[in-house]
Design a protein around this motif. Structure first.
Motif: not given
Length: 691
Positions: A538, A569, A571
């Protein structure tokens, strides 16, 4: 229970012996002796298990000068060998060259004060020791360093000399020699002469070494009472031609790196001493322009125990082009003897033969000598006495002694040793002892490439992205061509249907020794790197990679796309890529579009086309245009990566990042530079760069 009868006892004893034999096979019995090990590794008694005690080793072998090296690519080892040879020939020193990882160092304080210790230390990556110097470095710079004798100061006995190999484009320039020198002085050791520093970043490594060593020898002679004598060539190796063997004899090496390969039973671990002969799964050109072309190659390592992590390097073991092999053999009068079998042995116990024997002149030159590299000025001076006539000898002596003249006539044209000798002697044959060539021509080294694939996506297939190296040089009729990339280009042509590939007129023995590579295999190993994505996907990442500097970032983006597909997830992921023109060298253009579909607004590609506008635009310019966003991401602890040319691009990107932080945060540039340094120290700023 009934007593065992005689037959039972015999049967049980046989079973016991059989079991014992099975589990001790290869350690206590049945271990075939490797003639390669005999030829050089076993002569190094530390590797043979006799002693790791350097004082004992020096006493046993009658040495009074030891040259330790910390080397990653072989250059420091080469300089150490040159110092050893010069110390013996000029001053009569009994020298030995030693790999730092072969010895313990808690008895450095027991080395007699009339002995000399030299350190030739390369700095690797961001100020790290080379792989073979890690234990020594940790020992000598440690807080609790302790020695055997209990002296105070502990190393008051030690007289030493130090030379470092570094690259000024890295922040921790020559930190190995600097830190080791500081540690030795702190422990009471006495340095003789200045601690020398060679700079690969400025391209002056060789001249830095030559400029350092002459005053060092003068200081050493004065301090230790050495008397210089007329340097006379004394061979380190005996080279015996074998009439009882032919190149087809099964025990003769024809380019195989060790006995397992010779016998066709190579097995792991595969590493820098034992490459895996990997199949090339596929290969194609990403672009081909009038002055350069770029390869993409997939190396299949599924048949080996090789593993890699995204961001690692793959090493390719090249072979020299046939034209340069012929040129080298012919200039030394060995063309007609290329297939003659020779046995090479060390003439003193600490010398190491740098290839397995028995072998042939052709195999040595083709697979083991760096014959295409620009020749060193010191080697030119060494060969002057062997010149075929007085006129040639005078010219060689001048080239060896005059730095500026050598640069004008040799360096500027990237002349290798054979081309230079051809030119200087007008094609005459040189009668040079082959031992002198083994000693003076450096070992052919693997070439390292940033892996351009993700281990998460293709764990058993390694991608290579490489521009085929060609340099047009003034005053030279033909271009200077890189050894490994042109070898890979020949392999690509073979795989794609050309039965006898000769890219740019160069031919290669691409089927390998005894045809074991069959034209679609390449010897490789993996080198692990610290150039890594954050463990937390992330975290935002900013990547800067023009040209083939984009290679590891293809792997990074490939990995993040896969993580996103797996529900992670991911980034923000920004890639700043630079090339000349969209329709010429826009690497992996279609692939970026596919990753964009998967990652959506989490991925952005920002491209600098340097030759399309009225003025040149580079990645650092586009980085500055996005200053506000870059700073915001950095404040979110984004990881910042740079890959590519160290001397210009990487240095400018580093400066631009400091300017961005200074302007966006309203702090002085000195403070911003400190922030960038702290990012480096925390691995938040990582580089994978080359000169």
């Amino acid at each position: 229970m009934a007593e065992l009868d005689t037959l039972d006892i015999i049967v049980l004893a046989a079973i016991l012996l059989g079991t014992l034999a099975y589990f001790t096979k290869g350690s206590l019995w049945g271990k075939t002796k490797d003639p390669y090990a005999t030829s050089f590794a076993a002569t190094n008694t530390a590797k043979a298990g006799k002693t790791r005690n350097i004082v004992q080793k020096m006493e046993e072998s009658g040495k009074n000068c030891i040259i330790f090296y910390g080397s990653q690519t072989g250059t420091a080892e080469d300089y150490a060998s040159r110092l050893a040879k010069e110390g013996k020939s000029r001053f009569g020193l009994e020298t030995m060259v030693a790999d730092l990882e072969d010895y313990d160092f808690d008895n450095l304080d027991a080395i007699p004060s009339d002995k000399i210790v030299m350190f030739v230390l390369a700095t690797y990556g961001e100020g790290e020791p080379t792989d073979n110097a890690v234990e020594f470095y940790e020992f000598i710079t440690g807080e609790d360093v302790s020695f055997s004798q209990g002296n105070d100061p502990p190393l008051d006995n030690l007289h030493y000399v130090a030379f470092g190999l570094g690259n000024n484009t890295y922040e921790h320039y020559n930190s190995m020699v600097r830190n080791v020198n500081k540690a030795l002085e702190k422990l009471g050791a006495h340095r003789i002469g200045e601690a020398g520093e060679g700079d690969d970043g400025a391209g002056t490594m060789e001249e830095d070494f030559l400029a350092w060593k002459d005053p060092m020898w003068a200081a050493l002679a004065a301090k230790m009472g050495l008397e210089e004598r007329e340097a006379v060539y004394e061979p380190i190796f005996s080279v015996v031609e074998r009439e009882d063997l032919t190149k087809d004899s099964p025990e003769v090496y024809l380019g195989e790196p060790n006995k397992m390969h010779l016998e066709g039973a190579a097995k792991g671990p595969f590493n820098a001493h034992n490459p895996y002969i990997a199949p090339i799964a596929e290969s194609h050109e990403l672009f081909s322009a009038k002055d350069r072309n770029c390869l993409h190659m997939e190396i299949d390592v599924s048949g080996s125990n090789l593993t890699y992590q995204t961001g690692d390097h793959v090493a390719v073991w090249p072979t020299n082009p046939g034209e340069e092999v012929d040129r080298f053999l012919n200039v030394f009068g060995l063309g007609s003897k290329r297939d003659t079998v020779v046995t090479v042995k060390p003439l003193e116990p600490t010398a190491k033969v740098p290839f397995p024997t028995p072998t042939t002149y052709d195999a040595i030159v083709r697979y083991h000598m760096e014959i295409c590299a620009p020749v060193s000025r010191q080697f030119v001076a060494t060969l002057a006495p062997f010149a075929p006539d007085n006129e040639t000898k005078a010219e060689m002596t001048k080239l060896g002694g005059d730095k500026d003249y050598f640069h004008e006539k040799v360096n500027a044209h990237h002349l290798n040793i054979a081309r230079l000798l051809e030119s200087v002697s007008k094609g005459k044959t040189w009668n040079v002892p082959f031992s002198a060539l083994i000693e003076g021509v450096t070992k052919l080294q693997p070439r390292y490439y940033s892996i351009s694939s993700s281990s998460l996506v293709q764990p058993k297939k390694i991608s290579i992205t490489a521009v085929v190296e060609t340099q047009i040089l003034p005053g030279r009729e033909d271009p200077f061509r890189g050894v490994a990339t042109n070898y890979l280009l020949a392999l690509k042509e073979k795989q794609n249907g050309d039965p006898n590939p000769t890219p740019f007129g160069l031919s290669y023995e691409i089927t390998g020794p005894r045809n074991k590579y069959d034209g679609i295999h390449v010897p490789v190993h993996v080198r692990h790197s610290n150039f890594k994505l954050p463990s937390d996907p992330s975290k935002p990442v900013i990547m800067v990679g023009p040209g083939t500097g984009v290679a590891p970032f293809r792997g990074f983006v490939q990995e993040r796309a896969k993580l996103a597909e797996n529900g992670e997830n991911v980034g923000k992921t920004i890639l700043f890529f630079g090339c000349r023109r969209r329709n010429e060298d826009f690497l992996y253009e279609k692939e970026w579009e596919e990753y964009k579909k998967i990652l959506g607004d989490k991925f952005e590609l920002v491209v600098a086309f340097s030759r399309e506008g009225p003025k040149k635009v580079y990645v650092q310019h586009l980085l500055k245009e996005r200053a506000k966003e870059i700073n915001e991401l950095l404040e979110q602890k984004a990881f910042f990566y740079v890959c590519g040319d160290a001397a210009n691009m990487a240095r400018e990107v580093n400066a631009v990042l400091g300017q961005i932080i200074s302007e966006q945060r309203g702090v002085p540039e000195t403070k911003a530079e400190e922030i960038v340094k702290n990012m480096r120290a925390a691995n938040q700023y990582q580089e994978d760069v080359w000169s």
